[in-house]
Design a protein around this motif. Sequence first.
Motif, PDB file in Angstrom:
ATOM      1  N   TYR A 190       0.824  -1.204   0.000  1.00  0.00           N
ATOM      2  CA  TYR A 190       0.000   0.000   0.000  1.00  0.00           C
ATOM      3  C   TYR A 190       0.863   1.263   0.000  1.00  0.00           C
ATOM      4  CZ  TYR A 190      -4.182  -2.784   1.101  1.00  0.00           C
ATOM      5  OH  TYR A 190      -5.224  -3.670   1.061  1.00  0.00           O
ATOM      6  N   CYS A 191       1.875   1.291   0.862  1.00  0.00           N
ATOM      7  CA  CYS A 191       2.710   2.487   0.993  1.00  0.00           C
ATOM      8  C   CYS A 191       3.552   2.717  -0.260  1.00  0.00           C
ATOM      9  CB  CYS A 191       3.605   2.381   2.227  1.00  0.00           C
ATOM     10  SG  CYS A 191       2.712   2.518   3.790  1.00  0.00           S
ATOM     11  N   TYR A 192       4.056   1.635  -0.851  1.00  0.00           N
ATOM     12  CA  TYR A 192       4.857   1.783  -2.070  1.00  0.00           C
ATOM     13  C   TYR A 192       4.005   2.345  -3.208  1.00  0.00           C
ATOM     14  CZ  TYR A 192       7.365   0.560  -6.323  1.00  0.00           C
ATOM     15  OH  TYR A 192       7.975   0.609  -7.547  1.00  0.00           O
ATOM     16  N   LEU A 193       2.799   1.800  -3.379  1.00  0.00           N
ATOM     17  CA  LEU A 193       1.924   2.284  -4.435  1.00  0.00           C
ATOM     18  C   LEU A 193       1.473   3.716  -4.168  1.00  0.00           C
ATOM     19  CD1 LEU A 193      -0.264  -0.882  -5.120  1.00  0.00           C
ATOM     20  CD2 LEU A 193       1.600   0.014  -6.505  1.00  0.00           C
ATOM     21  N   GLY A 194       1.221   4.040  -2.897  1.00  0.00           N
ATOM     22  CA  GLY A 194       0.895   5.421  -2.544  1.00  0.00           C
ATOM     23  C   GLY A 194       2.028   6.359  -2.866  1.00  0.00           C
ATOM     24  N   ASN A 195       3.245   5.911  -2.631  1.00  0.00           N
ATOM     25  CA  ASN A 195       4.435   6.716  -2.938  1.00  0.00           C
ATOM     26  C   ASN A 195       4.578   6.905  -4.456  1.00  0.00           C
ATOM     27  OD1 ASN A 195       6.988   7.776  -1.421  1.00  0.00           O
ATOM     28  ND2 ASN A 195       7.782   6.837  -3.278  1.00  0.00           N
ATOM     29  N   GLU A 196       4.315   5.835  -5.210  1.00  0.00           N
ATOM     30  CA  GLU A 196       4.374   5.926  -6.668  1.00  0.00           C
ATOM     31  C   GLU A 196       3.349   6.924  -7.200  1.00  0.00           C
ATOM     32  OE1 GLU A 196       6.023   4.235  -9.596  1.00  0.00           O
ATOM     33  OE2 GLU A 196       7.434   4.617  -7.974  1.00  0.00           O
ATOM     34  N   LEU A 197       2.169   6.951  -6.579  1.00  0.00           N
ATOM     35  CA  LEU A 197       1.130   7.893  -6.989  1.00  0.00           C
ATOM     36  C   LEU A 197       1.599   9.329  -6.783  1.00  0.00           C
ATOM     37  CD1 LEU A 197      -1.766   8.161  -8.032  1.00  0.00           C
ATOM     38  CD2 LEU A 197      -2.552   8.105  -5.662  1.00  0.00           C
ATOM     39  N   ILE A 198       2.249   9.588  -5.662  1.00  0.00           N
ATOM     40  CA  ILE A 198       2.776  10.926  -5.380  1.00  0.00           C
ATOM     41  C   ILE A 198       3.852  11.311  -6.397  1.00  0.00           C
ATOM     42  CG2 ILE A 198       4.105  12.307  -3.730  1.00  0.00           C
ATOM     43  CD1 ILE A 198       2.753  10.677  -1.494  1.00  0.00           C
ATOM     44  N   VAL A 199       4.797  10.399  -6.633  1.00  0.00           N
ATOM     45  CA  VAL A 199       5.919  10.673  -7.539  1.00  0.00           C
ATOM     46  C   VAL A 199       5.436  10.936  -8.963  1.00  0.00           C
ATOM     47  CG1 VAL A 199       7.962   9.654  -8.621  1.00  0.00           C
ATOM     48  CG2 VAL A 199       7.599   9.398  -6.160  1.00  0.00           C
ATOM     49  N   GLN A 200       4.540  10.082  -9.463  1.00  0.00           N
ATOM     50  CA  GLN A 200       4.101  10.216 -10.851  1.00  0.00           C
ATOM     51  C   GLN A 200       3.178  11.415 -11.038  1.00  0.00           C
ATOM     52  OE1 GLN A 200       5.626   8.649 -13.049  1.00  0.00           O
ATOM     53  NE2 GLN A 200       6.621   7.150 -11.708  1.00  0.00           N
ATOM     54  N   SER A 201       2.392  11.766 -10.029  1.00  0.00           N
ATOM     55  CA  SER A 201       1.540  12.958 -10.162  1.00  0.00           C
ATOM     56  C   SER A 201       2.383  14.228 -10.144  1.00  0.00           C
ATOM     57  CB  SER A 201       0.492  12.999  -9.046  1.00  0.00           C
ATOM     58  OG  SER A 201       1.097  13.054  -7.761  1.00  0.00           O
ATOM     59  N   GLU A 202       3.451  14.243  -9.347  1.00  0.00           N
ATOM     60  CA  GLU A 202       4.384  15.375  -9.370  1.00  0.00           C
ATOM     61  C   GLU A 202       5.162  15.407 -10.685  1.00  0.00           C
ATOM     62  OE1 GLU A 202       5.482  16.084  -4.671  1.00  0.00           O
ATOM     63  OE2 GLU A 202       6.677  14.655  -5.834  1.00  0.00           O
ATOM     64  N   GLY A 203       5.341  14.224 -11.299  1.00  0.00           N
ATOM     65  CA  GLY A 203       6.059  14.154 -12.569  1.00  0.00           C
ATOM     66  C   GLY A 203       5.358  14.875 -13.702  1.00  0.00           C
ATOM     67  N   ILE A 204       4.052  15.127 -13.569  1.00  0.00           N
ATOM     68  CA  ILE A 204       3.318  15.885 -14.588  1.00  0.00           C
ATOM     69  C   ILE A 204       3.915  17.282 -14.736  1.00  0.00           C
ATOM     70  CG2 ILE A 204       1.090  16.903 -15.188  1.00  0.00           C
ATOM     71  CD1 ILE A 204       1.091  13.927 -15.572  1.00  0.00           C
ATOM     72  N   ALA A 205       4.251  17.892 -13.609  1.00  0.00           N
ATOM     73  CA  ALA A 205       4.830  19.235 -13.644  1.00  0.00           C
ATOM     74  C   ALA A 205       6.174  19.235 -14.372  1.00  0.00           C
ATOM     75  CB  ALA A 205       4.991  19.773 -12.225  1.00  0.00           C
ATOM     76  N   MET A 206       7.010  18.249 -14.075  1.00  0.00           N
ATOM     77  CA  MET A 206       8.317  18.156 -14.728  1.00  0.00           C
ATOM     78  C   MET A 206       8.168  17.883 -16.219  1.00  0.00           C
ATOM     79  SD  MET A 206      11.516  18.446 -14.575  1.00  0.00           S
ATOM     80  CE  MET A 206      11.720  18.606 -12.782  1.00  0.00           C
ATOM     81  N   ALA A 207       7.224  17.007 -16.574  1.00  0.00           N
ATOM     82  CA  ALA A 207       6.999  16.711 -17.987  1.00  0.00           C
ATOM     83  C   ALA A 207       6.534  17.955 -18.735  1.00  0.00           C
ATOM     84  CB  ALA A 207       5.968  15.595 -18.124  1.00  0.00           C
ATOM     85  N   ALA A 208       5.663  18.749 -18.095  1.00  0.00           N
ATOM     86  CA  ALA A 208       5.191  19.988 -18.720  1.00  0.00           C
ATOM     87  C   ALA A 208       6.337  20.974 -18.921  1.00  0.00           C
ATOM     88  CB  ALA A 208       4.099  20.615 -17.861  1.00  0.00           C
ATOM     89  N   TYR A 209       7.205  21.057 -17.929  1.00  0.00           N
ATOM     90  CA  TYR A 209       8.351  21.977 -18.034  1.00  0.00           C
ATOM     91  C   TYR A 209       9.331  21.526 -19.117  1.00  0.00           C
ATOM     92  CZ  TYR A 209      12.465  24.688 -16.765  1.00  0.00           C
ATOM     93  OH  TYR A 209      13.557  25.535 -16.806  1.00  0.00           O
ATOM     94  N   GLU A 210       9.454  20.201 -19.300  1.00  0.00           N
ATOM     95  CA  GLU A 210      10.401  19.674 -20.285  1.00  0.00           C
ATOM     96  C   GLU A 210       9.835  19.655 -21.698  1.00  0.00           C
ATOM     97  OE1 GLU A 210      11.255  15.825 -18.730  1.00  0.00           O
ATOM     98  OE2 GLU A 210      12.726  16.549 -17.265  1.00  0.00           O
ATOM     99  N   SER A 211       8.564  20.012 -21.868  1.00  0.00           N
ATOM    100  CA  SER A 211       7.979  20.052 -23.207  1.00  0.00           C
ATOM    101  C   SER A 211       8.499  21.270 -23.973  1.00  0.00           C
ATOM    102  CB  SER A 211       6.448  20.104 -23.105  1.00  0.00           C
ATOM    103  OG  SER A 211       6.041  21.321 -22.498  1.00  0.00           O
ATOM    104  N   SER A 212       8.131  21.357 -25.241  1.00  0.00           N
ATOM    105  CA  SER A 212       8.611  22.470 -26.083  1.00  0.00           C
ATOM    106  C   SER A 212       7.716  23.699 -25.947  1.00  0.00           C
ATOM    107  CB  SER A 212       8.660  22.012 -27.542  1.00  0.00           C
ATOM    108  OG  SER A 212       7.381  21.566 -27.966  1.00  0.00           O
ATOM    109  N   TRP A 213       7.378  24.034 -24.706  1.00  0.00           N
ATOM    110  CA  TRP A 213       6.423  25.115 -24.444  1.00  0.00           C
ATOM    111  C   TRP A 213       6.922  26.490 -24.895  1.00  0.00           C
ATOM    112  CZ3 TRP A 213       8.292  29.004 -21.365  1.00  0.00           C
ATOM    113  CH2 TRP A 213       9.412  28.692 -20.568  1.00  0.00           C
TER     114      TRP A 213
END
Length: 375
Positions: A296-319
């Motif tokens: 449960y805790c590992y999957l919860g941690n993955e959810l946090i990491v990947q949801s925060e990864g949206i911000a990084m992916a947006a910043y790394e796009s050709s905006w």
Amino acid sequence: MGDRMVTRGHFFDFNIKYLFYVGLWPSNEAKRIEKIAYKIYEYQLHVLSLIFLVTTGIGTYKNHKDIIALLTNLDKTLVAYNFVFKVIVFVYKREELRKLIEQIVQSGDQITEDRKALMAKLVIVLTGISTVIITAFSCLALFEGEMTIDAWMPFDPMKSKMNLFAASQILAATFVVPCGYRAFAMLGIVCSLILYLRDQLVDLQNKIRDLRFATGNVEKLRDDFKLIVKKHVRLLGYSKVIEMIFKEYFFIQNMAVTAELCLNAMMVSVVGLEQKTLAASFLAFLSVALLNAYIYCYLGNELIVQSEGIAMAAYESSWILWPVDMQKDLLIVITAAQKPMKLSAGGMAVLSVQTYSQTLYNGYSIFAVLNDIVN
């Protein structure tokens, strides 16, 4: 129509079937007589789990003067209390969960065949491990002429081997399916939901990074970006609903693991390693509890990491090449993604690897205090 969609041919299919077989997922499409029969089956399993709690509770009380027997019984019954309370929460929130799964299935989101297989394998492996552990210690108890767990019976289990075998069968009938298998069915659907969110967030990150601006494809870029934003908003909504449905469930899980760790530490210190059978049973049950909590805790941690990864992916796009209005919209996405999706245990603790470590520390701290008081 909705029930057909959430029970056949989708990535929650295995978990829904498992829940159905253990009396936790009645079909809305069944005929009236089938619904009545299933309701009887469901209530029968509820009653059997309560019988286990009552009979083992009486057996535990009878041995309250024997510290080793008391701790041994508490260790095993604590697992049952954890499972039964989670079943109560699950049944209470079941219809909300059904609606959520219908929405997810109708959304059209895709998931790989490998992930579908992993969802099924996770539950099968955990069910198998637990069954082997319970069977092994039950057979060992029978071989040594002891009860698997002290419980009240309407006859004397120690009068003959036949009585002892009958008592063991009664305990198995009131625990294995009503408590154990139901717990793993719930674990399967919870983990599947979290894995679904995690995978869809990864998919969103890839789609954001793949957005390319060109003079002739501005409209296509806008349409693709609009779909990404809509999906992100939808996933945010799913995350909040999942947290609302399972916050009490995770709170029970968190409290049970802390108590289990504290109790096992006390038992090992009291019993000592020279009593190998008892020590092995403590460690076996503790290992299963810690494994469940870690998942449960590992999957919860993955959810946090990947949801925060949206911000990084947006910043790394050709905006930098995008129109100004789209750049402003992207900034809103980045701002929203900086508040990660999360799952909480009753609103008191966020499920993460850090929380798992804190739970272990809390359990040991409680043990240390109690040990100092006793000594």
